[in-house]
Scaffold this motif. Structure first.
Motif, PDB file in Angstrom:
ATOM      1  N   LEU A 112      -6.592  -2.436   5.823  1.00  0.00           N
ATOM      2  CA  LEU A 112      -5.664  -3.573   5.462  1.00  0.00           C
ATOM      3  C   LEU A 112      -6.869  -4.837   5.189  1.00  0.00           C
ATOM      4  O   LEU A 112      -6.915  -5.570   4.439  1.00  0.00           O
ATOM      5  CB  LEU A 112      -4.964  -4.239   6.718  1.00  0.00           C
TER       6      LEU A 112
ATOM      7  N   ARG B  45      -0.586 -12.214   3.729  1.00  0.00           N
ATOM      8  CA  ARG B  45      -0.270 -10.758   4.210  1.00  0.00           C
ATOM      9  C   ARG B  45       1.232 -11.172   4.681  1.00  0.00           C
ATOM     10  O   ARG B  45       1.456 -12.072   5.559  1.00  0.00           O
ATOM     11  CB  ARG B  45      -1.060 -10.334   5.106  1.00  0.00           C
TER      12      ARG B  45
ATOM     13  N   ILE C 159       0.747  -1.173  -0.082  1.00  0.00           N
ATOM     14  CA  ILE C 159      -0.043   0.344   0.108  1.00  0.00           C
ATOM     15  C   ILE C 159       0.994   1.413   0.015  1.00  0.00           C
ATOM     16  O   ILE C 159       1.808   1.266   0.671  1.00  0.00           O
ATOM     17  CB  ILE C 159      -0.847  -0.067   1.257  1.00  0.00           C
ATOM     18  N   ASP C 160       0.522   2.086  -0.576  1.00  0.00           N
ATOM     19  CA  ASP C 160       1.381   3.568  -1.204  1.00  0.00           C
ATOM     20  C   ASP C 160       1.151   4.340   0.242  1.00  0.00           C
ATOM     21  O   ASP C 160      -0.042   4.586   0.576  1.00  0.00           O
ATOM     22  CB  ASP C 160       1.134   4.129  -2.221  1.00  0.00           C
TER      23      ASP C 160
END
Ligand SMILES: Nc1nc2c(ncn2[C@@H]2O[C@H](COP(=O)(O)OP(=O)(O)OP(=O)(O)O)[C@@H](O)[C@H]2O)c(=O)[nH]1
Length: 346
Positions: A241, A260, A222-223
């Motif tokens: 998330l 993850r 994720i940016d």
């Protein structure tokens, strides 16, 4: 989640490890006891059928002990061992080599077969051997035994059933605990996805099961996730998330794997995908992530992801080199301004 775990029994080989340890002890005991009994019987009665059977059991136990660490046919070896022991004891009851006292040995069958063969086959063997044992025991009593014969049969049968019930309860509970442990060990508690620990197992399994087929490792991050935490709080970060995890699961195929692997980092294994088809999937996921919006205290929270791809065999043959390559490309995607997919298109 559970369905896929259940399809990979060899990855979490707790059952096999438990059974091999149990068998090692059992085989040594069987071998030493059978050798001692065989020698005693040989001295007492000469070379009769029971001595021959005991000699076979000693040889069989030795052979099994030698094959035990590696054999993939553990179940068949164990089944034949339990059958061997049962037949020997039944034979000694029939031939009256041991009369009532021989039944004590049959009490080993419920525990041994349930722990070694599991609830179903262990239960079947325990039932068959138990009925046969009690029948032979009663039938083998001297004529005119009267009430004593019935009493011996009832006591032997009840003791057998009692040990069977205890062994069944123990094995059923152990089975549940191992299944639970496997799930906990493989699962990320926040998102419900598989975790990093499980990734390498699945990778090894894919390499083994599809040596000729392409599969692609995808790393997705994720940016500016730190900004989401800083601006909206950690709880909202957690919701992001979870939201992204749901999307990754629903947007991928049944045979794809989603993990993850770190704070805001995810890994996917896409079986049967070459670089081009994996690129299409990654672009679809990138767009889908950008379309996600979470409402936090009336404020929309949206985000983007950067993605790096690496194809097995082309970009690396082992886990570390493939992962390193995908990580490098993820880094390039970040460098190129984020919200980007990078793969080797050559
Ligand atoms: N809410 C939440 N945050 C987490 C969790 N795990 C890690 N983080 C946070 O994720 C953030 C990651 O920040 P960075 O590594 O700087 O990455 P980034 O802000 O996404 O920046 P780029 O990756 O360069 O785009 C840190 O602030 C961590 O505290 C988690 O389980 N929940």
């Amino acid at each position: 989640m559970t369905k896929r775990l259940a399809t990979l029994p060899t990855l979490w080989d707790e059952k096999s490890r438990f059974r091999r340890a149990l068998l090692r002890v059992l085989l040594w005991v069987v071998m030493v006891v059978s050798l001692a009994l065989g020698l005693l019987n040989l001295r007492a009665h000469g070379l009769d059928s029971i001595v021959v059977i005991e000699a076979i059991i000693v040889a069989y136990s030795g052979l099994f002990l030698w094959r035990l660490p590696k054999t993939p046919y553990l179940h068949w070896w164990s089944t034949s061992l339990v059958i061997f022991i049962s037949v020997t004891v039944l034979h000694s009851l029939v031939t009256k080599a041991m009369l009532n006292d021989g039944f004590y040995w049959l009490l080993l069958v419920p525990t041994t077969s349930l722990l070694l063969l599991g609830l179903l086959w262990g239960g079947v063997i325990t039932g068959v051997v138990g009925v046969a044992g009690v029948a032979v025991l009663v039938w083998a009593q001297p004529p005119g035994g009267g009430n004593a014969t019935v009493a011996v049969g009832i006591n032997a049968g009840l003791t057998y059933v009692f040990i069977w019930a205890l062994s069944h309860a123990y094995e059923a509970r152990r089975h549940q605990m191992v299944a639970r442990l496997q799930t906990v060990a493989a699962q990320d508690p926040l998102t419900g996805l598989y975790n990093r620990l499980y990734l390498e197992d699945v990778f090894a399994q894919l390499c083994q099961s599809q040596p000729q087929h392409a599969f692609t490792l995808v790393l997705l991050d994720i940016d500016h996730f730190k900004q989401i935490n800083d601006n909206h709080g950690h709880e909202v970060g957690d919701q992001v998330l979870r939201l992204l995890s749901q999307m990754l699961r629903s947007a991928t195929r049944e045979q794809d794997w989603v993990f993850r692997v770190g704070g805001e980092e995810f890994c996917l294994l896409l079986p049967g995908c070459n670089t081009q088809s994996a690129m299409d999937v990654a672009q679809k996921l990138r767009r889908a992530a950008a379309d996600l919006t979470l409402m936090a205290e009336g404020q929309p929270v949206s985000f983007t992801v950067s993605i790096g791809l690496a194809q097995w065999l082309k970009d690396g043959e082992d886990f570390d080199s493939l992962y390193r390559q995908a990580d490098l490309r993820l880094y390039q995607a970040k460098e190129q301004g984020r919200n980007t997919v990078v793969a080797d298109q050559a």
